[in-house]
Design a protein around this motif. Structure first.
Motif, PDB file in Angstrom:
ATOM      1  N   GLY A   1      20.967  -0.622   8.026  1.00 26.85           N
ATOM      2  CA  GLY A   1      22.202  -0.619   8.796  1.00 26.85           C
ATOM      3  C   GLY A   1      22.057   0.008  10.172  1.00 26.85           C
ATOM      4  N   THR A   2      21.042   0.865  10.336  1.00 26.99           N
ATOM      5  CA  THR A   2      20.823   1.490  11.635  1.00 26.99           C
ATOM      6  C   THR A   2      19.936   0.634  12.530  1.00 26.99           C
ATOM      7  N   GLY A   3      19.408  -0.458  11.976  1.00 29.29           N
ATOM      8  CA  GLY A   3      18.507  -1.307  12.737  1.00 29.29           C
ATOM      9  C   GLY A   3      17.046  -1.005  12.486  1.00 29.29           C
ATOM     10  N   GLN A   4      16.768   0.046  11.713  1.00 32.88           N
ATOM     11  CA  GLN A   4      15.382   0.365  11.402  1.00 32.88           C
ATOM     12  C   GLN A   4      14.808  -0.674  10.443  1.00 32.88           C
ATOM     13  N   HIS A   5      13.527  -0.948  10.582  1.00 30.75           N
ATOM     14  CA  HIS A   5      12.838  -1.875   9.690  1.00 30.75           C
ATOM     15  C   HIS A   5      12.075  -1.061   8.664  1.00 30.75           C
ATOM     16  N   SER A   6      12.195  -1.441   7.401  1.00 26.63           N
ATOM     17  CA  SER A   6      11.685  -0.607   6.323  1.00 26.63           C
ATOM     18  C   SER A   6      11.080  -1.414   5.185  1.00 26.63           C
ATOM     19  N   CYS A   7      10.139  -0.783   4.492  1.00 30.92           N
ATOM     20  CA  CYS A   7       9.654  -1.306   3.217  1.00 30.92           C
ATOM     21  C   CYS A   7      10.629  -0.803   2.152  1.00 30.92           C
ATOM     22  N   TRP A   8      11.017  -1.660   1.229  1.00 34.36           N
ATOM     23  CA  TRP A   8      11.907  -1.245   0.153  1.00 34.36           C
ATOM     24  C   TRP A   8      11.124  -1.315  -1.152  1.00 34.36           C
ATOM     25  N   CYS A   9      10.691  -0.154  -1.636  1.00 33.87           N
ATOM     26  CA  CYS A   9       9.888  -0.051  -2.845  1.00 33.87           C
ATOM     27  C   CYS A   9      10.804   0.180  -4.044  1.00 33.87           C
ATOM     28  N   VAL A  10      10.634  -0.620  -5.090  1.00 34.88           N
ATOM     29  CA  VAL A  10      11.524  -0.525  -6.244  1.00 34.88           C
ATOM     30  C   VAL A  10      10.727  -0.488  -7.547  1.00 34.88           C
ATOM     31  N   ASP A  11      11.404  -0.079  -8.605  1.00 36.13           N
ATOM     32  CA  ASP A  11      10.789   0.025  -9.919  1.00 36.13           C
ATOM     33  C   ASP A  11      11.346  -1.074 -10.820  1.00 36.13           C
ATOM     34  N   PRO A  12      10.573  -2.137 -11.089  1.00 36.38           N
ATOM     35  CA  PRO A  12      11.068  -3.226 -11.945  1.00 36.38           C
ATOM     36  C   PRO A  12      11.300  -2.749 -13.374  1.00 36.38           C
ATOM     37  N   GLY A  13      12.089  -3.526 -14.112  1.00 39.57           N
ATOM     38  CA  GLY A  13      12.312  -3.221 -15.514  1.00 39.57           C
ATOM     39  C   GLY A  13      11.213  -3.807 -16.378  1.00 39.57           C
ATOM     40  N   GLU A  14      11.231  -3.455 -17.636  1.00 39.02           N
ATOM     41  CA  GLU A  14      10.226  -3.978 -18.560  1.00 39.02           C
ATOM     42  C   GLU A  14      10.559  -5.398 -19.006  1.00 39.02           C
ATOM     43  N   ASN A  15      11.842  -5.741 -19.007  1.00 38.13           N
ATOM     44  CA  ASN A  15      12.277  -7.068 -19.425  1.00 38.13           C
ATOM     45  C   ASN A  15      13.109  -7.731 -18.344  1.00 38.13           C
ATOM     46  N   LYS A  16      13.038  -9.042 -18.284  1.00 37.43           N
ATOM     47  CA  LYS A  16      13.813  -9.796 -17.309  1.00 37.43           C
ATOM     48  C   LYS A  16      15.182 -10.152 -17.893  1.00 37.43           C
ATOM     49  N   GLN A  17      16.203  -9.434 -17.448  1.00 37.16           N
ATOM     50  CA  GLN A  17      17.571  -9.717 -17.853  1.00 37.16           C
ATOM     51  C   GLN A  17      18.324 -10.480 -16.767  1.00 37.16           C
ATOM     52  N   LEU A  18      17.912 -10.292 -15.514  1.00 37.40           N
ATOM     53  CA  LEU A  18      18.567 -10.951 -14.387  1.00 37.40           C
ATOM     54  C   LEU A  18      17.631 -11.984 -13.760  1.00 37.40           C
ATOM     55  N   THR A  19      18.160 -13.154 -13.463  1.00 36.75           N
ATOM     56  CA  THR A  19      17.425 -14.147 -12.682  1.00 36.75           C
ATOM     57  C   THR A  19      17.530 -13.755 -11.213  1.00 36.75           C
ATOM     58  N   CYS A  20      16.944 -14.547 -10.344  1.00 31.99           N
ATOM     59  CA  CYS A  20      17.009 -14.264  -8.908  1.00 31.99           C
ATOM     60  C   CYS A  20      18.457 -14.251  -8.415  1.00 31.99           C
ATOM     61  N   THR A  21      19.242 -15.250  -8.823  1.00 34.00           N
ATOM     62  CA  THR A  21      20.647 -15.275  -8.396  1.00 34.00           C
ATOM     63  C   THR A  21      21.437 -14.155  -9.052  1.00 34.00           C
ATOM     64  N   GLY A  22      21.043 -13.766 -10.261  1.00 36.88           N
ATOM     65  CA  GLY A  22      21.693 -12.648 -10.929  1.00 36.88           C
ATOM     66  C   GLY A  22      21.424 -11.343 -10.200  1.00 36.88           C
ATOM     67  N   LEU A  23      20.189 -11.174  -9.726  1.00 39.10           N
ATOM     68  CA  LEU A  23      19.833  -9.988  -8.950  1.00 39.10           C
ATOM     69  C   LEU A  23      20.605  -9.972  -7.639  1.00 39.10           C
ATOM     70  N   GLU A  24      20.714 -11.132  -7.011  1.00 40.84           N
ATOM     71  CA  GLU A  24      21.465 -11.249  -5.764  1.00 40.84           C
ATOM     72  C   GLU A  24      22.915 -10.806  -5.965  1.00 40.84           C
TER      73      GLU A  24
ATOM     74  N   ALA B   1       0.832  -1.200   0.000  1.00 38.32           N
ATOM     75  CA  ALA B   1       0.000   0.000   0.000  1.00 38.32           C
ATOM     76  C   ALA B   1       0.867   1.250   0.000  1.00 38.32           C
ATOM     77  N   VAL B   2       1.942   1.223   0.772  1.00 35.55           N
ATOM     78  CA  VAL B   2       2.853   2.366   0.835  1.00 35.55           C
ATOM     79  C   VAL B   2       3.609   2.523  -0.486  1.00 35.55           C
ATOM     80  N   CYS B   3       3.974   1.406  -1.097  1.00 37.30           N
ATOM     81  CA  CYS B   3       4.743   1.461  -2.348  1.00 37.30           C
ATOM     82  C   CYS B   3       3.923   1.970  -3.520  1.00 37.30           C
ATOM     83  N   GLY B   4       2.616   1.790  -3.476  1.00 39.79           N
ATOM     84  CA  GLY B   4       1.773   2.286  -4.550  1.00 39.79           C
ATOM     85  C   GLY B   4       2.063   1.611  -5.879  1.00 39.79           C
ATOM     86  N   SER B   5       2.466   2.400  -6.872  1.00 41.55           N
ATOM     87  CA  SER B   5       2.715   1.869  -8.211  1.00 41.55           C
ATOM     88  C   SER B   5       4.048   1.137  -8.315  1.00 41.55           C
ATOM     89  N   LEU B   6       4.889   1.258  -7.295  1.00 47.18           N
ATOM     90  CA  LEU B   6       6.156   0.540  -7.277  1.00 47.18           C
ATOM     91  C   LEU B   6       5.945  -0.867  -6.719  1.00 47.18           C
TER      92      LEU B   6
END
Length: 203
Positions: free
Chosen positions: A95-118, A81-86
């Motif tokens: 790193g400070t110990g805070q807990h956070s939602c990480w909202c990201v913008d995916p690409g249009e095509n899949k170039q990286l697999t899960c291990t590639g993203l890692e 809900a917080v991320c909205g369109s992301l």
């Protein structure tokens, strides 16, 4: 990308250890990188008082419980809900110990697999900027982002108590859970490893 930082956390030991909520990283930021402290969207408040060391945590991949250090009220935030369109990558520990939602913008095509993203994210210095991470997320799709996010969440959650009790051993625990599937993370590790490029034939 938007990093929704909520409250103050405990251990702060994780794969993305460099993720920090610094004065220069709050507010609107530059480009698509934002760390926000607002819980006005997608959040609900529970009656206080709460304890930061105990109550501030990731409830699951898509939800954060944040203990406000000012008013002592525990707020639960729905990351999608917080991320909205992301896309919500995952609830993570910064790193400070805070807990956070990480909202990201995916690409249009899949170039990286899960291990590639890692691998791609592992080469980013997130203490300097989110530009590198943005490029990594932009090279894959939302499904792959969520797969790796589930693995990261599992590793951090599995080691939460250990990190609180023995901070010096925190990183080793998280790394073992994420890379080797230890501490109950064998399934998300296997799912990530099995992720294939759309053009890659199955064995």
């Amino acid at each position: 990308m938007v990093l929704i930082a909520l409250g103050l956390g405990g251990a702060g030991c994780d794969f993305f250890r460099e993720l920090e909520s610094e004065p220069g990283a709050t507010g609107t930021g530059t480009g698509t990188d934002t760390a926000a402290g607002s819980t006005s969207s997608g959040g609900t408040a529970d009656a206080g008082p709460c304890e930061i060391a105990v109550d501030d945590r990731c409830l699951d991949q898509d939800a954060v419980a944040s203990c406000d250090p000012v008013d002592g009220i525990l707020r639960e935030v729905d990351c999608p809900a917080v991320c909205g369109s992301l896309t919500n990558f995952s609830c993570v520990v910064t790193g400070t110990g805070q807990h956070s939602c990480w909202c990201v913008d995916p690409g249009e095509n899949k170039q990286l697999t899960c291990t590639g993203l890692e691998s791609c994210l592992g080469g980013c210095d997130l203490s300097q900027s989110f530009e590198c991470a943005d490029k990594c997320f932009g090279r894959t799709d939302a499904t792959t982002i969520r797969l790796f996010g589930a693995l990261v969440h599992c590793a951090e959650t599995a080691c939460e108590d250990a990190c609180r009790e023995v901070p010096s051993g925190c990183q080793a625990c998280v790394d073992a859970a994420r890379t080797a599937g230890e501490s109950g993370c064998s399934l998300p590790r296997a799912v990530c490893d099995d992720d294939r490029d759309p053009e890659e034939p199955w064995p």
